[in-house]
Design a protein around this motif. Structure first.
Motif, PDB file in Angstrom:
ATOM      1  N   GLY A 199      67.702  64.017  45.324  1.00  0.00           N
ATOM      2  CA  GLY A 199      66.344  64.020  45.469  1.00  0.00           C
ATOM      3  C   GLY A 199      65.359  64.084  44.275  1.00  0.00           C
ATOM      4  N   ILE A 200      65.832  64.692  43.239  1.00  0.00           N
ATOM      5  CA  ILE A 200      65.155  64.886  42.186  1.00  0.00           C
ATOM      6  C   ILE A 200      65.089  63.581  41.557  1.00  0.00           C
ATOM      7  N   ALA A 201      66.533  62.753  41.393  1.00  0.00           N
ATOM      8  CA  ALA A 201      66.125  61.367  40.915  1.00  0.00           C
ATOM      9  C   ALA A 201      65.443  60.468  41.481  1.00  0.00           C
ATOM     10  N   ALA A 202      65.421  60.521  42.713  1.00  0.00           N
ATOM     11  CA  ALA A 202      64.548  60.024  43.541  1.00  0.00           C
ATOM     12  C   ALA A 202      62.882  60.283  43.210  1.00  0.00           C
ATOM     13  N   ASP A 203      62.671  61.595  43.117  1.00  0.00           N
ATOM     14  CA  ASP A 203      61.289  61.835  42.660  1.00  0.00           C
ATOM     15  C   ASP A 203      61.019  61.351  41.371  1.00  0.00           C
ATOM     16  N   ILE A 204      61.841  61.430  40.493  1.00  0.00           N
ATOM     17  CA  ILE A 204      61.546  60.672  39.062  1.00  0.00           C
ATOM     18  C   ILE A 204      61.214  59.580  39.049  1.00  0.00           C
ATOM     19  N   VAL A 205      62.101  58.596  39.870  1.00  0.00           N
ATOM     20  CA  VAL A 205      61.821  57.132  40.042  1.00  0.00           C
ATOM     21  C   VAL A 205      60.192  56.734  40.667  1.00  0.00           C
ATOM     22  N   ALA A 206      60.084  57.666  41.705  1.00  0.00           N
ATOM     23  CA  ALA A 206      58.802  57.373  42.491  1.00  0.00           C
ATOM     24  C   ALA A 206      57.869  57.857  41.446  1.00  0.00           C
ATOM     25  N   MET A 207      57.793  58.838  40.933  1.00  0.00           N
ATOM     26  CA  MET A 207      56.788  59.326  39.983  1.00  0.00           C
ATOM     27  C   MET A 207      56.538  58.376  38.765  1.00  0.00           C
ATOM     28  N   THR A 208      57.677  57.975  38.257  1.00  0.00           N
ATOM     29  CA  THR A 208      57.226  57.030  37.080  1.00  0.00           C
ATOM     30  C   THR A 208      56.616  55.897  37.632  1.00  0.00           C
TER      31      THR A 208
ATOM     32  N   MET B  52      54.770  55.584  40.034  1.00  0.00           N
ATOM     33  CA  MET B  52      53.378  55.915  40.365  1.00  0.00           C
ATOM     34  C   MET B  52      52.439  56.209  39.399  1.00  0.00           C
ATOM     35  N   THR B  53      53.034  56.907  38.378  1.00  0.00           N
ATOM     36  CA  THR B  53      52.282  57.038  36.820  1.00  0.00           C
ATOM     37  C   THR B  53      51.808  55.839  36.303  1.00  0.00           C
TER      38      THR B  53
ATOM     39  N   GLU C 237      58.800  54.267  29.385  1.00  0.00           N
ATOM     40  CA  GLU C 237      59.437  55.507  28.741  1.00  0.00           C
ATOM     41  C   GLU C 237      58.331  56.672  29.075  1.00  0.00           C
ATOM     42  N   ALA C 238      57.040  56.199  28.579  1.00  0.00           N
ATOM     43  CA  ALA C 238      55.796  56.991  28.635  1.00  0.00           C
ATOM     44  C   ALA C 238      55.641  57.742  29.975  1.00  0.00           C
ATOM     45  N   ALA C 239      55.504  56.660  30.939  1.00  0.00           N
ATOM     46  CA  ALA C 239      55.341  57.290  32.315  1.00  0.00           C
ATOM     47  C   ALA C 239      56.465  58.061  32.687  1.00  0.00           C
ATOM     48  N   LYS C 240      57.646  57.884  32.459  1.00  0.00           N
ATOM     49  CA  LYS C 240      58.858  58.625  32.918  1.00  0.00           C
ATOM     50  C   LYS C 240      58.586  59.874  32.025  1.00  0.00           C
ATOM     51  N   ALA C 241      58.042  60.028  30.923  1.00  0.00           N
ATOM     52  CA  ALA C 241      57.939  61.441  30.342  1.00  0.00           C
ATOM     53  C   ALA C 241      56.923  62.429  31.098  1.00  0.00           C
ATOM     54  N   MET C 242      55.772  61.615  31.543  1.00  0.00           N
ATOM     55  CA  MET C 242      54.831  62.218  32.121  1.00  0.00           C
ATOM     56  C   MET C 242      55.171  62.601  33.567  1.00  0.00           C
ATOM     57  N   ALA C 243      56.351  61.804  34.207  1.00  0.00           N
ATOM     58  CA  ALA C 243      56.631  62.291  35.552  1.00  0.00           C
ATOM     59  C   ALA C 243      57.640  63.312  35.541  1.00  0.00           C
ATOM     60  N   ILE C 244      58.351  63.347  34.293  1.00  0.00           N
ATOM     61  CA  ILE C 244      59.286  64.566  34.299  1.00  0.00           C
ATOM     62  C   ILE C 244      58.663  65.913  33.995  1.00  0.00           C
ATOM     63  N   THR C 245      57.637  65.478  32.964  1.00  0.00           N
ATOM     64  CA  THR C 245      56.839  66.884  32.961  1.00  0.00           C
ATOM     65  C   THR C 245      56.155  67.364  34.151  1.00  0.00           C
ATOM     66  N   GLY C 246      55.575  66.585  34.916  1.00  0.00           N
ATOM     67  CA  GLY C 246      55.042  66.738  36.372  1.00  0.00           C
ATOM     68  C   GLY C 246      55.930  67.397  37.080  1.00  0.00           C
ATOM     69  N   ILE C 247      57.018  66.808  37.208  1.00  0.00           N
ATOM     70  CA  ILE C 247      57.938  67.570  38.117  1.00  0.00           C
ATOM     71  C   ILE C 247      58.448  68.860  37.704  1.00  0.00           C
ATOM     72  N   LYS C 248      58.716  69.058  36.361  1.00  0.00           N
ATOM     73  CA  LYS C 248      58.904  70.367  35.613  1.00  0.00           C
ATOM     74  C   LYS C 248      57.871  71.374  35.997  1.00  0.00           C
ATOM     75  N   ASN C 249      56.503  71.071  36.000  1.00  0.00           N
ATOM     76  CA  ASN C 249      55.256  71.927  35.950  1.00  0.00           C
ATOM     77  C   ASN C 249      55.443  72.270  37.865  1.00  0.00           C
ATOM     78  N   SER C 250      55.745  71.161  38.544  1.00  0.00           N
ATOM     79  CA  SER C 250      55.609  71.716  39.953  1.00  0.00           C
ATOM     80  C   SER C 250      56.693  72.647  40.082  1.00  0.00           C
ATOM     81  N   MET C 251      57.926  72.314  39.735  1.00  0.00           N
ATOM     82  CA  MET C 251      59.078  73.264  39.920  1.00  0.00           C
ATOM     83  C   MET C 251      58.722  74.455  39.439  1.00  0.00           C
TER      84      MET C 251
ATOM     85  N   TRP D 186      48.181  64.213  41.958  1.00  0.00           N
ATOM     86  CA  TRP D 186      46.711  64.311  41.666  1.00  0.00           C
ATOM     87  C   TRP D 186      46.539  65.086  40.131  1.00  0.00           C
ATOM     88  N   ALA D 187      47.506  66.006  39.516  1.00  0.00           N
ATOM     89  CA  ALA D 187      47.617  66.233  38.492  1.00  0.00           C
ATOM     90  C   ALA D 187      47.616  65.196  37.279  1.00  0.00           C
ATOM     91  N   ILE D 188      48.568  64.360  37.506  1.00  0.00           N
ATOM     92  CA  ILE D 188      48.636  63.250  36.496  1.00  0.00           C
ATOM     93  C   ILE D 188      47.603  62.654  36.567  1.00  0.00           C
TER      94      ILE D 188
END
Length: 123
Positions: free
Chosen positions: A32-41, A43-44, A58-72, A109-111
């Motif tokens: 699920g986390i992998a799916a979240d990262i792909v979707a968020m990349t 999306m970003t 790469e920049a979008a993936k970094a923002m996605a990972i940061t967004g997921i970390k913040n949500s977690m 929405w944060a992104i």
């Protein structure tokens, strides 16, 4: 953020959340986390274009990972529940996608707001 941009963001974020929910139907913790990262990349990158910007994958993936970390970090119990629920047949296939949608929507929405600040200044 203009009204038109907000509508575009809503469509992009909601589509990404639904896509991530589909990936969270798989009853294997971690998938699920992998799916979240792909979707968020994806999306970003789409959100950046709404504001006239462009991001590398790469920049979008970094923002996605940061967004997921913040949500977690903001919702640790939801994150733990999402992954552990997959151990319970059927229940996990209801709980995990539902939590994923909420987390992706919040992070999206944060992104979007961050990208509006970043690229909105140039227009």
């Amino acid at each position: 953020m203009t009204s038109a941009q907000e509508k575009k963001c809503h469509a992009i974020i909601h589509t990404a959340a639904i896509g991530a929910a589909g990936g969270n139907l798989i009853p294997v913790p971690g998938v699920g986390i992998a799916a979240d990262i792909v979707a968020m990349t994806t999306m970003t990158m789409s959100l950046a274009s709404v504001f006239g910007g462009s991001l590398t994958e790469e920049a979008a993936k970094a923002m996605a990972i940061t967004g997921i970390k913040n949500s977690m970090l903001k919702q640790p119990i939801q994150t733990l529940t999402k992954e552990l629920s997959k151990i319970v047949p059927i229940l996990g296939q209801v709980v995990a996608p539902t939590i994923s949608i909420a987390m992706i929507e919040a992070a999206g929405w944060a992104i979007a707001k961050d990208l509006d600040r970043k690229f909105g200044a140039y227009h």
